[in-house]
Design a protein around this motif. Structure first.
Motif, PDB file in Angstrom:
ATOM      1  N   HIS A  66       0.838  -1.201   0.000  1.00 14.11           N
ATOM      2  CA  HIS A  66       0.000   0.000   0.000  1.00 14.11           C
ATOM      3  C   HIS A  66       0.874   1.253   0.000  1.00 14.11           C
ATOM      4  CE1 HIS A  66      -3.500   2.499   0.753  1.00 14.11           C
ATOM      5  NE2 HIS A  66      -2.901   3.024   1.816  1.00 14.11           N
ATOM      6  N   ALA A  67       1.953   1.218   0.780  1.00 16.31           N
ATOM      7  CA  ALA A  67       2.874   2.356   0.803  1.00 16.31           C
ATOM      8  C   ALA A  67       3.559   2.526  -0.558  1.00 16.31           C
ATOM      9  CB  ALA A  67       3.913   2.156   1.910  1.00 16.31           C
ATOM     10  N   PHE A  68       3.961   1.419  -1.174  1.00 21.65           N
ATOM     11  CA  PHE A  68       4.577   1.472  -2.506  1.00 21.65           C
ATOM     12  C   PHE A  68       3.606   2.026  -3.535  1.00 21.65           C
ATOM     13  CE2 PHE A  68       8.196  -1.065  -1.206  1.00 21.65           C
ATOM     14  CZ  PHE A  68       9.154  -0.819  -2.177  1.00 21.65           C
ATOM     15  N   ASP A  69       2.318   1.725  -3.390  1.00 24.00           N
ATOM     16  CA  ASP A  69       1.313   2.108  -4.391  1.00 24.00           C
ATOM     17  C   ASP A  69       0.850   3.552  -4.248  1.00 24.00           C
ATOM     18  OD1 ASP A  69       1.079  -0.253  -5.888  1.00 24.00           O
ATOM     19  OD2 ASP A  69      -0.263  -1.164  -4.412  1.00 24.00           O
ATOM     20  N   TRP A  70       1.052   4.147  -3.083  1.00 21.36           N
ATOM     21  CA  TRP A  70       0.408   5.428  -2.795  1.00 21.36           C
ATOM     22  C   TRP A  70       0.733   6.492  -3.845  1.00 21.36           C
ATOM     23  CZ3 TRP A  70       0.994  10.588  -1.748  1.00 21.36           C
ATOM     24  CH2 TRP A  70      -0.089  11.220  -1.111  1.00 21.36           C
ATOM     25  N   LEU A  71       1.985   6.674  -4.168  1.00 15.01           N
ATOM     26  CA  LEU A  71       2.370   7.720  -5.118  1.00 15.01           C
ATOM     27  C   LEU A  71       2.091   7.358  -6.571  1.00 15.01           C
ATOM     28  CD1 LEU A  71       3.588  10.470  -5.697  1.00 15.01           C
ATOM     29  CD2 LEU A  71       5.881   9.438  -5.520  1.00 15.01           C
ATOM     30  N   PRO A  72       2.553   6.197  -7.075  1.00 14.22           N
ATOM     31  CA  PRO A  72       2.330   5.921  -8.508  1.00 14.22           C
ATOM     32  C   PRO A  72       0.869   5.813  -8.907  1.00 14.22           C
ATOM     33  CG  PRO A  72       3.251   3.993  -7.379  1.00 14.22           C
ATOM     34  CD  PRO A  72       3.371   5.149  -6.438  1.00 14.22           C
ATOM     35  N   VAL A  73      -0.005   5.317  -8.007  1.00 11.14           N
ATOM     36  CA  VAL A  73      -1.411   5.200  -8.391  1.00 11.14           C
ATOM     37  C   VAL A  73      -2.038   6.581  -8.544  1.00 11.14           C
ATOM     38  CG1 VAL A  73      -2.516   5.112  -6.104  1.00 11.14           C
ATOM     39  CG2 VAL A  73      -3.463   3.799  -7.999  1.00 11.14           C
ATOM     40  N   ARG A  74      -1.591   7.535  -7.775  1.00 13.84           N
ATOM     41  CA  ARG A  74      -2.120   8.897  -7.911  1.00 13.84           C
ATOM     42  C   ARG A  74      -1.567   9.589  -9.157  1.00 13.84           C
ATOM     43  NH1 ARG A  74      -2.984   7.084  -3.244  1.00 13.84           N
ATOM     44  NH2 ARG A  74      -4.605   7.931  -1.871  1.00 13.84           N
ATOM     45  N   LEU A  75      -0.338   9.285  -9.497  1.00 14.21           N
ATOM     46  CA  LEU A  75       0.211   9.825 -10.739  1.00 14.21           C
ATOM     47  C   LEU A  75      -0.510   9.240 -11.952  1.00 14.21           C
ATOM     48  CD1 LEU A  75       4.055   9.901 -10.008  1.00 14.21           C
ATOM     49  CD2 LEU A  75       2.451  11.819 -10.084  1.00 14.21           C
ATOM     50  N   LEU A  76      -0.842   7.962 -11.881  1.00  7.97           N
ATOM     51  CA  LEU A  76      -1.586   7.365 -12.995  1.00  7.97           C
ATOM     52  C   LEU A  76      -2.990   7.948 -13.074  1.00  7.97           C
ATOM     53  CD1 LEU A  76      -1.778   5.412 -15.322  1.00  7.97           C
ATOM     54  CD2 LEU A  76      -2.361   3.591 -13.710  1.00  7.97           C
ATOM     55  N   ALA A  77      -3.625   8.168 -11.934  1.00  4.78           N
ATOM     56  CA  ALA A  77      -4.948   8.791 -11.946  1.00  4.78           C
ATOM     57  C   ALA A  77      -4.876  10.195 -12.555  1.00  4.78           C
ATOM     58  CB  ALA A  77      -5.515   8.849 -10.531  1.00  4.78           C
ATOM     59  N   ALA A  78      -3.822  10.926 -12.209  1.00  7.86           N
ATOM     60  CA  ALA A  78      -3.636  12.258 -12.803  1.00  7.86           C
ATOM     61  C   ALA A  78      -3.400  12.144 -14.309  1.00  7.86           C
ATOM     62  CB  ALA A  78      -2.456  12.971 -12.134  1.00  7.86           C
ATOM     63  N   SER A  79      -2.698  11.101 -14.732  1.00  8.93           N
ATOM     64  CA  SER A  79      -2.489  10.869 -16.168  1.00  8.93           C
ATOM     65  C   SER A  79      -3.808  10.591 -16.873  1.00  8.93           C
ATOM     66  CB  SER A  79      -1.527   9.685 -16.372  1.00  8.93           C
ATOM     67  OG  SER A  79      -0.309   9.893 -15.715  1.00  8.93           O
ATOM     68  N   PHE A  80      -4.683   9.838 -16.204  1.00 13.18           N
ATOM     69  CA  PHE A  80      -6.005   9.596 -16.774  1.00 13.18           C
ATOM     70  C   PHE A  80      -6.741  10.915 -17.015  1.00 13.18           C
ATOM     71  CE2 PHE A  80      -6.532   5.082 -14.806  1.00 13.18           C
ATOM     72  CZ  PHE A  80      -5.711   4.578 -15.794  1.00 13.18           C
ATOM     73  N   ALA A  81      -6.573  11.841 -16.080  1.00 16.34           N
ATOM     74  CA  ALA A  81      -7.236  13.143 -16.244  1.00 16.34           C
ATOM     75  C   ALA A  81      -6.722  13.866 -17.483  1.00 16.34           C
ATOM     76  CB  ALA A  81      -7.014  13.996 -14.993  1.00 16.34           C
ATOM     77  N   LEU A  82      -5.420  13.738 -17.750  1.00 14.69           N
ATOM     78  CA  LEU A  82      -4.822  14.443 -18.887  1.00 14.69           C
ATOM     79  C   LEU A  82      -5.182  13.809 -20.226  1.00 14.69           C
ATOM     80  CD1 LEU A  82      -1.265  15.164 -17.435  1.00 14.69           C
ATOM     81  CD2 LEU A  82      -3.172  16.762 -17.678  1.00 14.69           C
ATOM     82  N   VAL A  83      -5.366  12.483 -20.230  1.00 18.95           N
ATOM     83  CA  VAL A  83      -5.655  11.808 -21.510  1.00 18.95           C
ATOM     84  C   VAL A  83      -7.125  11.402 -21.618  1.00 18.95           C
ATOM     85  CG1 VAL A  83      -3.297  10.947 -21.701  1.00 18.95           C
ATOM     86  CG2 VAL A  83      -5.035   9.513 -20.611  1.00 18.95           C
TER      87      VAL A  83
END
Length: 278
Positions: free
Chosen positions: A188-205
């Motif tokens: 969960h700690a490993f996932d915290w940052l990259p999953v939010r960056l991917l969600a932000a990427s979804f917003a951009l694309v």
């Protein structure tokens, strides 16, 4: 070198079957179950995780430390590529979705329920719930199989990528509840940052406003799981309609896959720009 490794990984993954031969977890899983069953370590999940994760990544780190200065790092390059390929998720995601796509396209909900349980381990009480769970499965597996791995590789190198995959294997295949819980906490700690960056990427694309509404409340939340967040953000970005039987339902999976491909292109573009700036 990180960007070159990611490009080579993508090409090898697309044009060869090396991943199937490299991703052999049998020996590691046998050691996991042996240590879990050990009377001395049964109540010491942190010790088991340290032995099974810290030891392999420490050996890898020492190997890279020795190889890096040799021949301008060229000897370390194949090691990087092999570790990244090994750290990717298990199985072929699109191939696994094939039977359920065929059953759903025919409108055969019984067959769809059967193959989803057999191939994906996904069960549901109704057809609508089944499609929603399959959509969630697609988003989560794409994230944990690919995006999380390349993020940690690009940020911290092969040691971090291997650590992520070994944690995932422990969390998914462990039999000791305490060990599974500890592995899930670390993951969960490993996932915290990259999953939010991917969600932000979804917003951009994808649909920016819809993802923004989801992210507004969950951006800094520690409690929401990575799987829940990526499902909310992905479905919002792709504007997935209510579940429907037939080709329309299959089209929602194609829409999500196209969203994931656009996000992957965005990430590679960002990696390339970052590499050039450095």
């Amino acid at each position: 070198m990180s960007f070159v490794v990611l490009l080579l990984t993508m090409l090898i993954e697309k044009f060869s079957g090396l991943r199937q031969y490299l991703q052999r977890d049998g020996g590691w899983l046998r050691e996991l179950h042996k240590l879990e069953a050990s009377p001395r370590l049964a109540t010491k999940p942190w010790c088991v995780l340290a032995i099974l994760i810290l030891f392999p990544v420490a050996v890898l780190g020492l190997l890279l430390l020795v190889l890096q200065p040799v021949a301008y790092g060229l000897l370390a390059l194949p090691v990087h590529v092999l570790i990244v390929i090994y750290s990717l998720g298990r199985g072929d995601l699109l191939e696994g979705l094939g039977p359920i796509r065929d059953a759903w396209r025919r409108g055969d909900l019984q067959a769809a329920a059967h193959v989803s349980e057999r191939d994906l381990g996904v069960t549901a009480e109704s057809g609508e719930q089944l499609l929603e769970k399959v959509q969630s499965h697609l988003l989560w597996q794409a994230y944990q199989s690919f995006f999380a791995v390349i993020f940690w590789y690009f940020l911290l190198g092969p040691v971090a990528a291997l650590s992520y995959r070994l944690l995932a294997l422990a969390a998914e295949n462990g039999k000791n509840p305490e060990l599974i819980e500890r592995a899930q906490q670390l993951r969960h700690a490993f996932d915290w940052l990259p999953v939010r960056l991917l969600a932000a990427s979804f917003a951009l694309v994808g649909h920016f406003a819809a993802v923004s509404r989801v992210m507004l409340h969950e951006l800094l939340s520690w409690d929401i799981s990575a799987e829940q967040l990526i499902n909310k953000a992905g479905c919002a970005a792709a504007e997935i309609p209510a579940p429907q039987v037939g080709p329309e339902g299959v089209a929602s999976l194609d829409t999500l896959w196209a969203l994931l491909l656009r996000a992957a292109v965005l990430w590679y573009a960002c990696f390339a720009v970052w590499t050039l700036l450095l």
